[in-house]
Each structure stands twice: as C-alpha cells, then as structure tokens.
Design an enzyme around this catalytic site. Structure first.
Site, PDB file in Angstrom:
ATOM      1  N   TYR A  33     -10.761   3.953  -1.432  1.00 54.70           N
ATOM      2  CA  TYR A  33      -9.605   2.993  -1.420  1.00 54.70           C
ATOM      3  C   TYR A  33      -8.233   3.501  -1.896  1.00 54.70           C
ATOM      4  O   TYR A  33      -7.464   3.534  -1.160  1.00 54.70           O
ATOM      5  CB  TYR A  33      -9.764   1.793  -2.140  1.00 54.70           C
ATOM      6  CG  TYR A  33      -9.270   0.473  -1.635  1.00 54.70           C
ATOM      7  CD1 TYR A  33      -8.024   0.308  -2.031  1.00 54.70           C
ATOM      8  CD2 TYR A  33      -9.647  -0.312  -0.899  1.00 54.70           C
ATOM      9  CE1 TYR A  33      -7.090  -0.700  -1.736  1.00 54.70           C
ATOM     10  CE2 TYR A  33      -8.981  -1.443  -0.531  1.00 54.70           C
ATOM     11  CZ  TYR A  33      -7.804  -1.668  -0.740  1.00 54.70           C
ATOM     12  OH  TYR A  33      -7.126  -2.834  -0.367  1.00 54.70           O
ATOM     13  N   HIS A  55      -0.691  -1.098  -8.204  1.00 54.40           N
ATOM     14  CA  HIS A  55      -1.851  -1.826  -8.676  1.00 54.40           C
ATOM     15  C   HIS A  55      -2.867  -0.556  -8.977  1.00 54.40           C
ATOM     16  O   HIS A  55      -3.141   0.233  -8.580  1.00 54.40           O
ATOM     17  CB  HIS A  55      -2.451  -2.787  -7.369  1.00 54.40           C
ATOM     18  CG  HIS A  55      -1.590  -3.886  -7.370  1.00 54.40           C
ATOM     19  ND1 HIS A  55      -2.094  -4.823  -6.151  1.00 54.40           N
ATOM     20  CD2 HIS A  55      -0.595  -4.357  -7.759  1.00 54.40           C
ATOM     21  CE1 HIS A  55      -1.142  -5.717  -6.144  1.00 54.40           C
ATOM     22  NE2 HIS A  55      -0.257  -5.348  -7.193  1.00 54.40           N
ATOM     23  N   PRO A  84      -8.616  -3.394   9.655  1.00 54.87           N
ATOM     24  CA  PRO A  84      -7.863  -3.446   8.486  1.00 54.87           C
ATOM     25  C   PRO A  84      -8.538  -3.603   7.172  1.00 54.87           C
ATOM     26  O   PRO A  84      -7.770  -3.510   5.961  1.00 54.87           O
ATOM     27  CB  PRO A  84      -6.868  -4.232   8.725  1.00 54.87           C
ATOM     28  CG  PRO A  84      -7.267  -5.005   9.698  1.00 54.87           C
ATOM     29  CD  PRO A  84      -8.438  -4.521  10.446  1.00 54.87           C
ATOM     30  N   LYS A 111      -6.534   1.239   5.902  1.00 50.05           N
ATOM     31  CA  LYS A 111      -6.595   2.636   6.141  1.00 50.05           C
ATOM     32  C   LYS A 111      -5.322   2.873   7.308  1.00 50.05           C
ATOM     33  O   LYS A 111      -4.901   4.130   7.285  1.00 50.05           O
ATOM     34  CB  LYS A 111      -7.892   3.102   6.416  1.00 50.05           C
ATOM     35  CG  LYS A 111      -8.752   3.236   5.202  1.00 50.05           C
ATOM     36  CD  LYS A 111      -8.141   4.113   4.302  1.00 50.05           C
ATOM     37  CE  LYS A 111      -8.878   3.821   2.901  1.00 50.05           C
ATOM     38  NZ  LYS A 111      -8.012   4.563   1.816  1.00 50.05           N
ATOM     39  N   TYR A 165     -10.501  -9.392  -2.229  1.00 47.50           N
ATOM     40  CA  TYR A 165     -11.437  -9.632  -0.872  1.00 47.50           C
ATOM     41  C   TYR A 165     -12.570 -10.682  -1.128  1.00 47.50           C
ATOM     42  O   TYR A 165     -13.229 -10.650  -2.038  1.00 47.50           O
ATOM     43  CB  TYR A 165     -12.211  -8.224  -0.290  1.00 47.50           C
ATOM     44  CG  TYR A 165     -11.169  -7.220  -0.061  1.00 47.50           C
ATOM     45  CD1 TYR A 165     -10.695  -6.317  -0.921  1.00 47.50           C
ATOM     46  CD2 TYR A 165     -10.734  -6.849   1.496  1.00 47.50           C
ATOM     47  CE1 TYR A 165      -9.568  -5.513  -0.520  1.00 47.50           C
ATOM     48  CE2 TYR A 165      -9.907  -5.720   1.714  1.00 47.50           C
ATOM     49  CZ  TYR A 165      -9.381  -5.151   0.679  1.00 47.50           C
ATOM     50  OH  TYR A 165      -8.384  -4.195   1.241  1.00 47.50           O
TER      51      TYR A 165
HETATM   52  P1  FAS Z   1       2.383   2.039  15.207  1.00 49.28           P
HETATM   53  O1  FAS Z   1       1.765   1.141  16.222  1.00 49.28           O
HETATM   54  O2  FAS Z   1       2.807   1.572  13.901  1.00 49.28           O
HETATM   55  O3  FAS Z   1       3.662   2.672  15.861  1.00 49.28           O
HETATM   56  C1  FAS Z   1       3.777   2.982  17.323  1.00 49.28           C
HETATM   57  C2  FAS Z   1       5.246   2.969  17.685  1.00 49.28           C
HETATM   58  O4  FAS Z   1       5.401   3.374  19.168  1.00 49.28           O
HETATM   59  C3  FAS Z   1       5.824   1.591  17.965  1.00 49.28           C
HETATM   60  O5  FAS Z   1       7.115   1.121  17.128  1.00 49.28           O
HETATM   61  C4  FAS Z   1       5.736   1.201  19.343  1.00 49.28           C
HETATM   62  O6  FAS Z   1       6.971   0.332  19.677  1.00 49.28           O
HETATM   63  C5  FAS Z   1       6.154   2.513  19.940  1.00 49.28           C
HETATM   64  N1  FAS Z   1       6.002   2.667  21.339  1.00 49.28           N
HETATM   65  C6  FAS Z   1       4.734   2.170  21.949  1.00 49.28           C
HETATM   66  N2  FAS Z   1       4.816   2.471  23.164  1.00 49.28           N
HETATM   67  C7  FAS Z   1       6.064   3.321  23.346  1.00 49.28           C
HETATM   68  C8  FAS Z   1       6.719   4.047  24.372  1.00 49.28           C
HETATM   69  N3  FAS Z   1       6.112   3.813  25.840  1.00 49.28           N
HETATM   70  N4  FAS Z   1       7.617   4.475  24.358  1.00 49.28           N
HETATM   71  C9  FAS Z   1       7.973   4.718  22.998  1.00 49.28           C
HETATM   72  N5  FAS Z   1       7.642   4.231  21.923  1.00 49.28           N
HETATM   73  C10 FAS Z   1       6.718   3.493  22.206  1.00 49.28           C
HETATM   74  N6  FAS Z   1      -3.076  -1.339   9.129  1.00 49.28           N
HETATM   75  C11 FAS Z   1      -3.343  -1.578   7.818  1.00 49.28           C
HETATM   76  O7  FAS Z   1      -3.641  -0.713   6.943  1.00 49.28           O
HETATM   77  N7  FAS Z   1      -3.411  -3.048   7.253  1.00 49.28           N
HETATM   78  C12 FAS Z   1      -3.119  -4.098   8.085  1.00 49.28           C
HETATM   79  O8  FAS Z   1      -3.077  -5.091   7.506  1.00 49.28           O
HETATM   80  C13 FAS Z   1      -2.810  -3.998   9.384  1.00 49.28           C
HETATM   81  N8  FAS Z   1      -2.484  -4.952  10.216  1.00 49.28           N
HETATM   82  C14 FAS Z   1      -2.211  -4.884  11.365  1.00 49.28           C
HETATM   83  C15 FAS Z   1      -1.755  -5.652  12.175  1.00 49.28           C
HETATM   84  C16 FAS Z   1      -1.358  -5.588  13.729  1.00 49.28           C
HETATM   85  C17 FAS Z   1      -1.077  -6.828  14.411  1.00 49.28           C
HETATM   86  C18 FAS Z   1      -1.477  -4.270  14.127  1.00 49.28           C
HETATM   87  C19 FAS Z   1      -1.297  -4.064  15.354  1.00 49.28           C
HETATM   88  C20 FAS Z   1      -1.878  -3.339  13.164  1.00 49.28           C
HETATM   89  C21 FAS Z   1      -2.322  -3.326  11.944  1.00 49.28           C
HETATM   90  N9  FAS Z   1      -2.510  -2.271  10.999  1.00 49.28           N
HETATM   91  C22 FAS Z   1      -3.081  -2.607   9.695  1.00 49.28           C
HETATM   92  C23 FAS Z   1      -2.599  -1.001  11.649  1.00 49.28           C
HETATM   93  C24 FAS Z   1      -1.329  -0.440  11.531  1.00 49.28           C
HETATM   94  O9  FAS Z   1      -0.560  -0.761  10.345  1.00 49.28           O
HETATM   95  C25 FAS Z   1      -1.277   0.869  12.082  1.00 49.28           C
HETATM   96  O10 FAS Z   1      -2.258   1.760  11.575  1.00 49.28           O
HETATM   97  C26 FAS Z   1      -0.078   1.726  11.923  1.00 49.28           C
HETATM   98  O11 FAS Z   1       1.240   0.789  12.453  1.00 49.28           O
HETATM   99  C27 FAS Z   1      -0.142   3.088  12.683  1.00 49.28           C
HETATM  100  O12 FAS Z   1       1.263   3.803  12.714  1.00 49.28           O
HETATM  101  P2  FAS Z   1       1.565   4.371  13.882  1.00 49.28           P
HETATM  102  O13 FAS Z   1       0.485   5.261  14.383  1.00 49.28           O
HETATM  103  O14 FAS Z   1       2.930   5.026  13.747  1.00 49.28           O
HETATM  104  O15 FAS Z   1       1.553   3.297  15.255  1.00 49.28           O
HETATM  105  C1  PHB Z   2      -2.093  -6.425   3.228  1.00 50.87           C
HETATM  106  O1  PHB Z   2      -1.440  -6.459   1.957  1.00 50.87           O
HETATM  107  O2  PHB Z   2      -1.466  -6.595   4.325  1.00 50.87           O
HETATM  108  C2  PHB Z   2      -3.517  -5.696   3.340  1.00 50.87           C
HETATM  109  C3  PHB Z   2      -4.184  -5.548   2.163  1.00 50.87           C
HETATM  110  C4  PHB Z   2      -5.493  -4.951   2.238  1.00 50.87           C
HETATM  111  C5  PHB Z   2      -6.041  -4.739   3.444  1.00 50.87           C
HETATM  112  C6  PHB Z   2      -5.363  -5.240   4.603  1.00 50.87           C
HETATM  113  C7  PHB Z   2      -3.871  -5.686   4.599  1.00 50.87           C
HETATM  114  O3  PHB Z   2      -7.222  -4.178   3.518  1.00 50.87           O
END
Ligand code: FAS
Ligand code: PHB
Length: 408
Positions: A401, A88, A309, A313, A217
């Site tokens: 962004y 995009h 979110p 980022k 947004y």
């Molecule tokens: P992660 O949380 O992705 O990965 C950590 C990993 O460690 C997981 O697989 C977990 O199972 C594992 N783990 C945990 N405890 C452990 C243990 N004791 N032993 C071994 N493994 C273990 N970001 C956006 O930019 N846009 C969004 O829309 C967005 N939506 C989100 C929605 C939700 C519900 C959540 C929780 C996060 C969201 N995020 C979003 C943020 C998300 O994308 C994170 O920034 C991203 O997953 C970060 O990646 P990691 O740091 O690798 O952590």
């Molecule tokens: C998404 O596509 O999941 C999304 C896009 C923009 C955001 C957060 C999530 O700021």
C-alpha cells in the site's frame, strides 16, 4: 543529437515544431514525464485535449505512495503537497462493526499522503509553465504517424484552431484509457489482459469534516464503502454500487443513508454530512496491454493499464512508469543507446502486475460480489481477520500500500 523545440514552416501553411519528445496527455503521467525530461536537459511538448481549468478540477485519485511523494518533491512539485497534504501512518480495515488499523509506520517505516490528484496536476502545470515548458491545452484531432520510424509525427489542431505538427524522436502516449495513442499500435502487436468487475464505485466529495483520521475500507453485508478525505473540512467517500447504476438514481439522502449504514462502527458517532460538491460513478476494471511500447511510441499510465481503485494505485503507477521512461530516454538522447528503451516495457510491467494483483486482492477481499454465497462471505471475513492479526500478513498489505521501492 536533436535538442530544443523550434518551429519550421513546412508543407503549405502547417506549422511544424521539432522537439525531442511529443507527450500526448497532461495528466499525472504526461506532466511528470515533462518535468523529468526537463530536469535532464531534454525537450518535450505536451498536448492536452481538455482545458487547463478542466484538468485542474477533475476529481480522481487521492492517495500518494511514499515513492510518489519523494519523486514529486525531487522534481520541485512538492512544496504545497508537503504543506497541505495529509501524511498518514496507516489505514483501517472496518469489519465486524469495528476498525482494525494497519500500522504502516511500525510495519514499514513509511507513510502515504492523502492529496487530491487535481492538486498534484495543478502543482505540476504551474511548475512546468513557470519553467517555460510548453503545454497546448484544448487540442483536437490528434493523429500519430511514423511511429515505426525514427522521426514520428503528431498532427493536431491547437486551441486556436491552427493545424500543427510535432516532429519528435519519441512519442509518449500518456493520454489515459480512452486516449488516441494505444489504438495506433497495429492489431496483433499488443496482448490485452482485462477483467471487468460486477460492481462500480459511486464517489462523492462533500463539504464536511472527515469522521475519521485515516482512510478506512469497510466490508459488510450491504456492500463495500470507503471513507477518505481531502482536508480537515472536505471528506471523500465511496460506495460500491451496481455497474449499471446511474448517478441520478442516487439522491443525497440515499447516498448518506447507505454510507452511514456501511461505515457504522460500534461506539462511533457516524458520518458528518454536508453539501455534496462532486459526485460520479466509475467503472471497476483491471486492464493491461503488453508490451507498453511499439516502435517510437511509449505508453505510460492509464493508456497502458487500469487497476480497480481499491489499492489506490492508478495515479502512482502512472508516475512510476514515466520515472522508468525518463531514465531510458536520458540514455538514448545522451548516448544513442536503446537498451533501457528496449527494456522499458518489461521493467514497468513488473510493478504494474504487482499493483494489478494487489488491487485485485484488495477488491476481492472487500467487495460483496452479486450472488456471493455465505461460504464466500466467511472466506472474506476469515481473510480480513487474518490480515489484521498476523504481523506477516499486515506487513504484506502495508508494504504494497505505501508503495514498493522503485526497481524492486
Ligand atoms: P489521465 O487519464 O489522468 O490523463 C490522461 C490525459 O490525457 C487527460 O488529461 C486527458 O484529457 C488527456 N487526453 C485524452 N485523450 C487525449 C488526446 N486525444 N489528446 C490529448 N490529450 C488527451 N486512481 C486512484 O488511485 N484512486 C482513485 O480513487 C481513482 N479514481 C478514479 C476515478 C475516475 C473517474 C477515473 C477515470 C480514474 C480514477 N483513478 C483513480 C485512476 C486515475 O487516478 C488514473 O490512474 C490516473 O489519472 C492516471 O494518470 P494518467 O495515466 O496520466 O492518465
Ligand atoms: C481517495 O482518497 O480518493 C481514495 C483513497 C483510497 C483508495 C481510492 C481512493 O483506495
């Protein structure tokens, strides 16, 4: 210098595996770190608490910054991303019942790519295993020891119930906000900065064609909404809800009614509705720990910081952290010098705090805080009108962004 993973019998019947980096967590941070180390000839072992199927189907982020896409391609995990990802050249801010586009291409010469985080994780796992990488899924009872020594250990039970120990030179805590690594840092050694927001996001994935071509947004008197997508026939939509809201309190009809109301634009056809494939409510918080390191334990990604979110980022910051860590580890393993390791936290935190501010700024500008008075609403509208009409203000939003260059 230590290299290669190998098992040695030790301490009764516990299998000890030696490696250079023990990585806890196979999310974006842990997986990208494993790839970056392997490309430099260094060994790591990944421990993941959940199953492969779970992590490959956990719906989360969707927007990849320009530097993230470049890095994923460089490590050989970008082929499907390039083929299926939606590149995009801008986003829209939707207010006054109209779309106001921020043209990234014109303002920065760069773009973003919409590609679900679970797809990124799938690609990274497949590539890692194809190259002989070691990932233990379904691990349990992960315990760290010796993080102040030069041979920390990670004890765990593998998916088959076998007790194991990883002995490494470094432990990478990539286990997310609720992981086990950060709590091993002694009390008082970390400074915590946090803010909880008085709202949450209800997110759905629906089998329906996105009603718009780019991410939009929406700011309005009923509250914030976000329209995104995953493919030409899968839409990703979000609603601001109360932090105490439960997903069971939101019927399909109520979700679609509220999304249509908040995302309405004059002359628009409204949303395409369809079966909801996934739904959930995620809390909104800002959170940073300083430093992102203690002894031989290095925290990366959500284990060290969380952003609301709104700025898209979270996942991108996780990748940026491990890009810094991999470079620092390369110098350490190759020369024994610790200068880049010693500078890891400060270098990451510059980008982290820039993203924290941008995410807080986007969240504050677009969400209806409970109890917000008309004065605050007018300030938000004034800011939105300025951002979309001023080249300087639009450029500032655009460059944040799409992702500032690494090291900036
Ligand atoms: P992660 O949380 O992705 O990965 C950590 C990993 O460690 C997981 O697989 C977990 O199972 C594992 N783990 C945990 N405890 C452990 C243990 N004791 N032993 C071994 N493994 C273990 N970001 C956006 O930019 N846009 C969004 O829309 C967005 N939506 C989100 C929605 C939700 C519900 C959540 C929780 C996060 C969201 N995020 C979003 C943020 C998300 O994308 C994170 O920034 C991203 O997953 C970060 O990646 P990691 O740091 O690798 O952590
Ligand atoms: C998404 O596509 O999941 C999304 C896009 C923009 C955001 C957060 C999530 O700021």
């Amino acid at each position: 210098m230590l290299s290669g993973s190998y098992g040695v019998k030790h301490r009764t019947d516990v299998e000890v595996t030696r490696t250079q980096v023990a990585i806890v967590g196979a999310g974006p941070a842990g997986l990208v770190l494993a790839h970056l180390l392997a490309l430099r000839g260094f060994d790591s072992v990944l421990l993941e608490a959940r199953s492969r199927h779970h992590v490959e189907h956990r719906v989360r982020a969707g927007v990849l910054e320009h530097p993230t896409v470049q890095l994923l391609c460089e490590i050989g995990a970008g082929e499907r991303l390039r083929r299926e990802g939606l590149e995009h050249g801008g986003i829209s801010l939707r207010f006054d019942r109209a779309d106001h586009r921020i043209d990234f291409a014109a303002l920065t010469g760069r773009s973003i790519t919409v590609y679900g985080q679970q797809e990124v994780v799938k690609d990274l796992i497949a590539a890692r295993l194809a190259r002989g990488g070691e990932i233990f899924f379904d691990v349990d009872d992960v315990r760290l020891s010796g993080i102040d020594s030069d041979e920390p250990e990670v004890a765990f039970t593998d998916g088959g119930g076998v007790a194991r120990i990883l002995r490494a030179a470094v432990v990478a805590g990539c286990d997310g906000f609720h992981g086990v690594c950060r709590p091993y840092v002694p009390p008082g050694a970390l400074r915590v900065f946090e803010r909880d927001y008085p709202f949450a996001w209800l997110g759905i994935l629906a089998k329906a064609a996105p009603a718009q071509e780019e991410v939009a947004y929406a700011h309005g008197d009923r509250g914030f909404a976000l329209a995104s997508m995953r493919s030409p026939d899968v839409t990703r939509l979000y609603l601001q809800v109360a932090p105490e809201d439960a997903i069971d309190g939101w019927s399909d009809d109520r979700i679609w009614e509220e999304l249509n109301a908040r995302l309405a634009v004059d002359g628009g056809a409204g949303l395409n509705e369809g079966p909801i494939l996934e739904r959930g409510i995620a809390a909104m918080r800002s959170f940073v720990v300083e430093p992102m390191r203690h002894g031989r334990l290095f925290l990366a990604g959500d284990a060290a910081h969380i952003v609301p979110p709104t700025g898209a980022k979270g996942m991108n910051l996780a990748v940026a952290d491990v890009a810094v860590l991999a470079e620092a580890l390369e110098r350490f393993f190759a020369t024994g010098r610790t200068d880049l390791l010693d500078g890891y936290s400060d270098r990451c935190l510059r980008r982290v705090w820039r993203a924290e501010h941008f995410s807080w700024w986007m969240t504050s500008m677009l969400h209806l805080a409970p109890g917000a008075d008309p004065f605050e609403r007018r300030l938000q509208l004034s800011q939105l009108r300025y951002v979309v009409s001023s080249p300087a203000a639009s450029t500032s939003l655009a460059e944040n962004y799409v992702g500032l260059p690494y090291g900036s």
